[in-house]
Enzyme design. Structure first.
Site, PDB file in Angstrom:
ATOM      1  N   CYS A 122     -41.272 -13.695 -62.370  1.00 36.24           N
ATOM      2  CA  CYS A 122     -40.686 -14.742 -63.403  1.00 36.24           C
ATOM      3  C   CYS A 122     -41.500 -14.861 -64.469  1.00 36.24           C
ATOM      4  CB  CYS A 122     -40.665 -15.922 -62.650  1.00 36.24           C
ATOM      5  SG  CYS A 122     -39.763 -15.744 -60.975  1.00 36.24           S
ATOM      6  N   HIS A 179     -41.522 -22.355 -66.519  1.00 39.92           N
ATOM      7  CA  HIS A 179     -40.709 -21.602 -65.736  1.00 39.92           C
ATOM      8  C   HIS A 179     -39.919 -22.634 -65.065  1.00 39.92           C
ATOM      9  CE1 HIS A 179     -38.754 -18.864 -63.068  1.00 39.92           C
ATOM     10  NE2 HIS A 179     -39.498 -18.998 -62.060  1.00 39.92           N
ATOM     11  N   ASN A 204     -32.944 -21.019 -60.535  1.00 41.47           N
ATOM     12  CA  ASN A 204     -34.365 -20.171 -61.195  1.00 41.47           C
ATOM     13  C   ASN A 204     -33.554 -18.717 -61.609  1.00 41.47           C
ATOM     14  OD1 ASN A 204     -36.299 -18.446 -61.271  1.00 41.47           O
ATOM     15  ND2 ASN A 204     -37.243 -19.177 -59.199  1.00 41.47           N
TER      16      ASN A 204
HETATM   17  N1  ACO Z   1     -30.711 -26.869 -47.183  1.00 38.87           N
HETATM   18  C1  ACO Z   1     -30.866 -27.772 -46.439  1.00 38.87           C
HETATM   19  N2  ACO Z   1     -32.252 -27.631 -45.741  1.00 38.87           N
HETATM   20  C2  ACO Z   1     -33.058 -26.656 -46.020  1.00 38.87           C
HETATM   21  C3  ACO Z   1     -32.597 -25.583 -47.067  1.00 38.87           C
HETATM   22  C4  ACO Z   1     -31.355 -25.717 -47.657  1.00 38.87           C
HETATM   23  N3  ACO Z   1     -31.078 -25.081 -48.483  1.00 38.87           N
HETATM   24  N4  ACO Z   1     -33.545 -24.826 -46.996  1.00 38.87           N
HETATM   25  C5  ACO Z   1     -34.645 -25.248 -46.067  1.00 38.87           C
HETATM   26  N5  ACO Z   1     -34.163 -26.343 -45.534  1.00 38.87           N
HETATM   27  C6  ACO Z   1     -34.988 -27.292 -44.545  1.00 38.87           C
HETATM   28  C7  ACO Z   1     -35.958 -26.336 -43.755  1.00 38.87           C
HETATM   29  O1  ACO Z   1     -35.268 -25.471 -42.679  1.00 38.87           O
HETATM   30  C8  ACO Z   1     -36.834 -27.439 -43.336  1.00 38.87           C
HETATM   31  O2  ACO Z   1     -36.252 -27.899 -41.997  1.00 38.87           O
HETATM   32  P1  ACO Z   1     -37.306 -28.305 -40.855  1.00 38.87           P
HETATM   33  O3  ACO Z   1     -38.204 -29.217 -41.471  1.00 38.87           O
HETATM   34  O4  ACO Z   1     -36.308 -28.546 -39.765  1.00 38.87           O
HETATM   35  O5  ACO Z   1     -37.918 -26.745 -40.438  1.00 38.87           O
HETATM   36  C9  ACO Z   1     -36.852 -28.377 -44.365  1.00 38.87           C
HETATM   37  O6  ACO Z   1     -35.529 -28.123 -45.031  1.00 38.87           O
HETATM   38  C10 ACO Z   1     -38.168 -28.292 -45.385  1.00 38.87           C
HETATM   39  O7  ACO Z   1     -38.242 -26.975 -45.646  1.00 38.87           O
HETATM   40  P2  ACO Z   1     -39.537 -26.747 -46.618  1.00 38.87           P
HETATM   41  O8  ACO Z   1     -39.326 -25.196 -46.741  1.00 38.87           O
HETATM   42  O9  ACO Z   1     -40.509 -27.497 -45.981  1.00 38.87           O
HETATM   43  O10 ACO Z   1     -38.992 -27.590 -47.743  1.00 38.87           O
HETATM   44  P3  ACO Z   1     -39.743 -27.702 -49.182  1.00 38.87           P
HETATM   45  O11 ACO Z   1     -39.937 -29.193 -49.361  1.00 38.87           O
HETATM   46  O12 ACO Z   1     -41.277 -27.053 -49.245  1.00 38.87           O
HETATM   47  O13 ACO Z   1     -39.009 -27.125 -50.090  1.00 38.87           O
HETATM   48  C11 ACO Z   1     -38.492 -24.883 -51.501  1.00 38.87           C
HETATM   49  C12 ACO Z   1     -38.376 -25.529 -50.256  1.00 38.87           C
HETATM   50  C13 ACO Z   1     -37.589 -25.805 -52.581  1.00 38.87           C
HETATM   51  C14 ACO Z   1     -38.133 -23.751 -51.427  1.00 38.87           C
HETATM   52  C15 ACO Z   1     -39.988 -25.167 -52.107  1.00 38.87           C
HETATM   53  O14 ACO Z   1     -40.868 -24.747 -50.989  1.00 38.87           O
HETATM   54  C16 ACO Z   1     -40.098 -24.344 -53.491  1.00 38.87           C
HETATM   55  O15 ACO Z   1     -39.516 -24.729 -54.289  1.00 38.87           O
HETATM   56  N6  ACO Z   1     -40.987 -23.233 -53.399  1.00 38.87           N
HETATM   57  C17 ACO Z   1     -41.095 -22.524 -54.460  1.00 38.87           C
HETATM   58  C18 ACO Z   1     -40.177 -21.708 -54.580  1.00 38.87           C
HETATM   59  C19 ACO Z   1     -40.210 -20.858 -56.085  1.00 38.87           C
HETATM   60  O16 ACO Z   1     -40.370 -21.378 -56.941  1.00 38.87           O
HETATM   61  N7  ACO Z   1     -40.024 -19.449 -56.001  1.00 38.87           N
HETATM   62  C20 ACO Z   1     -40.081 -18.972 -57.091  1.00 38.87           C
HETATM   63  C21 ACO Z   1     -39.496 -17.779 -56.671  1.00 38.87           C
HETATM   64  S1  ACO Z   1     -39.404 -16.515 -58.341  1.00 38.87           S
HETATM   65  C22 ACO Z   1     -39.469 -15.285 -58.333  1.00 38.87           C
HETATM   66  O17 ACO Z   1     -40.326 -14.468 -58.463  1.00 38.87           O
HETATM   67  C23 ACO Z   1     -38.120 -14.507 -57.955  1.00 38.87           C
END
Ligand code: ACO
Length: 311
Positions: free
Chosen positions: A112, A236, A266
């Site tokens: 990214c 980003h 994203n």
């Molecule tokens: N729908 C519903 N529930 C979900 C989903 C979904 N799509 N995904 C995860 N959950 C659940 C999980 O299973 C978890 O349940 P549990 O508590 O029963 O275990 C709960 O939601 C909370 O999950 P977390 O992972 O703690 O959620 P968080 O608040 O951390 O949000 C997220 C997750 C949005 C992915 C966040 O961590 C994030 O944005 N991280 C950065 C991601 C990012 O920017 N990546 C860049 C990639 S770019 C690249 O280089 C290609």
């Protein structure tokens, strides 16, 4: 000579996939996706449209908006983690399709942060007077490496391409300060395993909040500017909470942050130039506006720059 942006272009696939569409395919909800990420919908390219097709469309748009011809380009850089194939590079495919001369062409793999890496690379060649016009494209067909069975990643990504043409601009304009960095020890938190993206969302989140904030502050300081000087922040577009954290760290008001995550998700290396392209199209960015761009991505990598808009 100082390098600045002469023109911006974009390509977004027609097909819109909303959170409600995803609700029907997997155990998720519009409410969860919106509140955790800020995403409402994303674009997904059809089977026939590959990364190089999207890159070509965005590149043509940027070249037209820059008021140059493809034959005026001196270098082509393509930032992507989803090329059509490992080689030949997307940049070489573009050189041919655009009808550019036999110029330098290569791909950049910085996930990214790729477009920031590309713009800073371009700047070195332009500042030194070696090259005049450098095309930088950020393009991703992330849908082809998305595991649609994995709700923790599938809801986050979208397909798009965006491009900028960089060239020499008048004094005081263009890229003023920049920073690039990497920490490979965090590579295990965001990578491609076999066909699919794998991510430790919480670790990436923590890293992103810290690094985006720090890098944004660094480049503003390096440029000798104050937060009051900033007209726009283009972070980003990974997650609205990460974006908000970097805005708060810079201490600038909400209306100065450019957001397009709600409509595209994203889109990795294309997200920053895509947000810029929309803002330019909407007439939000004016001559001499001071813009801060900051990104992070798999690698892990990061990059930031300040730029004064105009030629
Ligand atoms: N729908 C519903 N529930 C979900 C989903 C979904 N799509 N995904 C995860 N959950 C659940 C999980 O299973 C978890 O349940 P549990 O508590 O029963 O275990 C709960 O939601 C909370 O999950 P977390 O992972 O703690 O959620 P968080 O608040 O951390 O949000 C997220 C997750 C949005 C992915 C966040 O961590 C994030 O944005 N991280 C950065 C991601 C990012 O920017 N990546 C860049 C990639 S770019 C690249 O280089 C290609």
């Amino acid at each position: 000579m100082s390098a600045g942006i002469l023109g911006v272009g974009k390509f977004i696939p027609e097909r819109v996939v909303t959170n409600f569409d995803l609700e029907k395919k997997m155990d998720t909800s519009d409410e969860w996706i919106r509140t955790r990420t800020g995403i409402q919908e994303r674009r997904i390219a059809d089977e026939k449209t590959n990364t190089s097709d999207m890159a070509f469309a965005a590149a043509k748009d940027a070249i037209k908006n820059a008021g140059i011809r493809a034959t005026d380009l001196d270098m082509i850089l393509v930032a992507t983690v989803t090329p059509d194939q490992p080689f030949p590079s997307m940049a070489c495919m573009l050189q041919d399709r655009l009808g550019a001369g036999h110029v330098a062409a290569m791909d950049i793999s910085a996930a990214c942060s790729g477009c920031i890496y590309g713009m800073i690379t371009a700047k070195q060649f332009i500042d030194s007077g070696v090259y005049k016009h450098v095309l930088v494209v950020g393009v991703e067909k992330l849908s082809k490496i998305t595991n649609w069975e994995d709700r923790t990643t599938a809801v986050l990504f979208g397909d798009a391409a965006a491009a900028v043409v960089l060239g020499p601009v008048s004094e005081g304009r263009g890229i003023i300060s920049w920073e690039l960095g990497s920490d490979g020890s965090g590579g295990k938190n965001l990578y491609q395993d076999g066909p699919f993206i794998k991510m430790n969302g919480r670790e990436v989140f923590k890293f992103a909040v810290r690094q985006m904030g720090e890098s944004a502050v660094h480049v503003v300081e390096k440029a000798g500017l104050k937060k009051e000087d900033i007209d726009f922040l283009i972070p980003h577009q990974a997650n609205i909470r990460i974006m908000e954290a970097s805005r708060e760290r810079l201490g600038i008001p909400e209306e100065k942050m450019i957001k397009s995550i709600h409509k595209y998700g994203n889109t990795s290396s294309s997200s920053i130039p895509l947000a810029l392209a929309d803002a330019v199209e909407e007439g939000r960015i004016k001559e001499d506006d001071l813009i801060v761009m900051v990104g992070f991505g798999g690698g892990l990598t990061w990059g930031a720059l300040t730029l004064r808009w105009g030629r």
